[in-house]
Design a protein around this motif. Structure first.
Motif, short mmCIF file in Angstrom:
data_model
loop_
_atom_site.label_atom_id
_atom_site.label_comp_id
_atom_site.label_asym_id
_atom_site.label_seq_id
_atom_site.Cartn_x
_atom_site.Cartn_y
_atom_site.Cartn_z
N PRO A 205 58.16 41.53 92.11
CA PRO A 205 57.84 40.93 93.42
C PRO A 205 57.00 39.65 93.36
CG PRO A 205 56.58 42.95 93.07
CD PRO A 205 57.58 42.85 91.95
N ILE A 206 56.31 39.43 92.26
CA ILE A 206 55.54 38.18 92.12
C ILE A 206 56.19 37.26 91.09
CG2 ILE A 206 53.37 39.23 92.87
CD1 ILE A 206 52.47 39.09 89.86
N THR B 20 43.30 48.19 99.28
CA THR B 20 44.67 48.64 99.51
C THR B 20 44.81 50.15 99.45
OG1 THR B 20 45.45 46.57 98.54
CG2 THR B 20 47.07 48.34 98.76
N TYR C 81 58.01 52.33 95.60
CA TYR C 81 58.43 51.01 96.06
C TYR C 81 59.93 50.80 95.97
CZ TYR C 81 58.19 49.73 91.09
OH TYR C 81 58.36 49.67 89.73
N GLU D 276 48.46 42.16 89.19
CA GLU D 276 48.99 41.61 90.43
C GLU D 276 50.41 42.13 90.69
OE1 GLU D 276 47.01 40.08 92.47
OE2 GLU D 276 45.41 39.92 90.97
N HIS D 277 51.19 42.24 89.64
CA HIS D 277 52.57 42.75 89.71
C HIS D 277 52.57 44.14 90.33
CE1 HIS D 277 56.54 43.86 88.03
NE2 HIS D 277 55.96 44.86 87.39
N ALA E 220 51.41 44.38 94.02
CA ALA E 220 52.53 44.04 94.91
C ALA E 220 53.46 45.24 95.07
CB ALA E 220 53.30 42.83 94.35
N HIS E 221 53.70 45.98 94.00
CA HIS E 221 54.51 47.20 94.10
C HIS E 221 53.87 48.21 95.05
CE1 HIS E 221 56.59 46.54 89.96
NE2 HIS E 221 57.33 46.05 90.95
N LYS F 107 51.84 47.62 97.52
CA LYS F 107 51.95 47.12 98.91
C LYS F 107 53.36 47.31 99.45
CE LYS F 107 48.04 43.98 98.69
NZ LYS F 107 47.58 42.59 98.69
#
Length: 169
Positions: free
Chosen positions: A6-7, A38, A51, A157-158, A161-162, A164
């Motif tokens: 996703p990133i 989060t 996800y 960060e990867h 994102a998963h 989220k």
């Protein structure tokens, strides 16, 4: 968006610099704050979301992030203290199903806070020569300290994102 990345996939300059490292370290330094924002108040149902079909749950992702940072921190230290050490592969899928991944995610967040604090402290002192030091991964070959710091930041960060994406479903 590619849900698997996703990133985007990891992008590392051919030669990592002290300036690059400082940017990556800023992300690592604030990561657990962003992760807590989060996941702190999630229910068991929310922690069980995925996800994508067949992916890890939010709970497994949080534990995986801590496991992975632990392994990568050790590789950094070995690269800085040994001459081109060979490091084993990290069997992340097997780690993700061990009994400790049933623990509350707080245990892994606390781990991450300590590991990331150590990574940032260590990283801020690195010279260009130290960033060029290497270790040899059993499967991926030679990896520089600079590349490993980039991966430490990207990997967190990867998976944030998963998480989220899973929570938005």
């Amino acid at each position: 968006m590619n849900v698997r990345y996703p990133i985007g996939e990891l992008q590392v300059p051919e030669k990592g610099t002290v300036e690059n490292s400082q940017e990556w370290l800023k992300e690592i330094e604030t990561y657990t704050i962003r992760l807590r924002e989060t996941v702190d108040l999630l229910s068991d149902e929310e922690l069980s979301r995925t996800y994508r079909d067949g992916s890890w749950t939010v709970r497994q992702l949080v534990h995986h992030i801590a496991d992975s940072q632990l392994n990568m921190y050790q590789r950094l230290k070995l690269a800085l203290t040994d001459e081109n050490p060979t490091v084993p592969a990290f069997e992340e899928k097997k780690w993700a199903i061990q009994p400790d991944t049933k623990l509350p995610i707080e245990s892994s967040i606390k781990m991450l806070e300590g590991i990331n604090e150590r990574i940032v402290s260590l990283g801020h002192s690195l010279t260009e020569a130290q960033l060029d030091r290497v270790f040899t991964h059993q499967q991926n070959g030679k990896i520089t300290v600079a590349t490993k710091i980039a991966k430490l930041a990207w990997h967190e960060e990867h998976h944030l994102a998963h998480i989220k994406i899973a929570l938005s479903k």
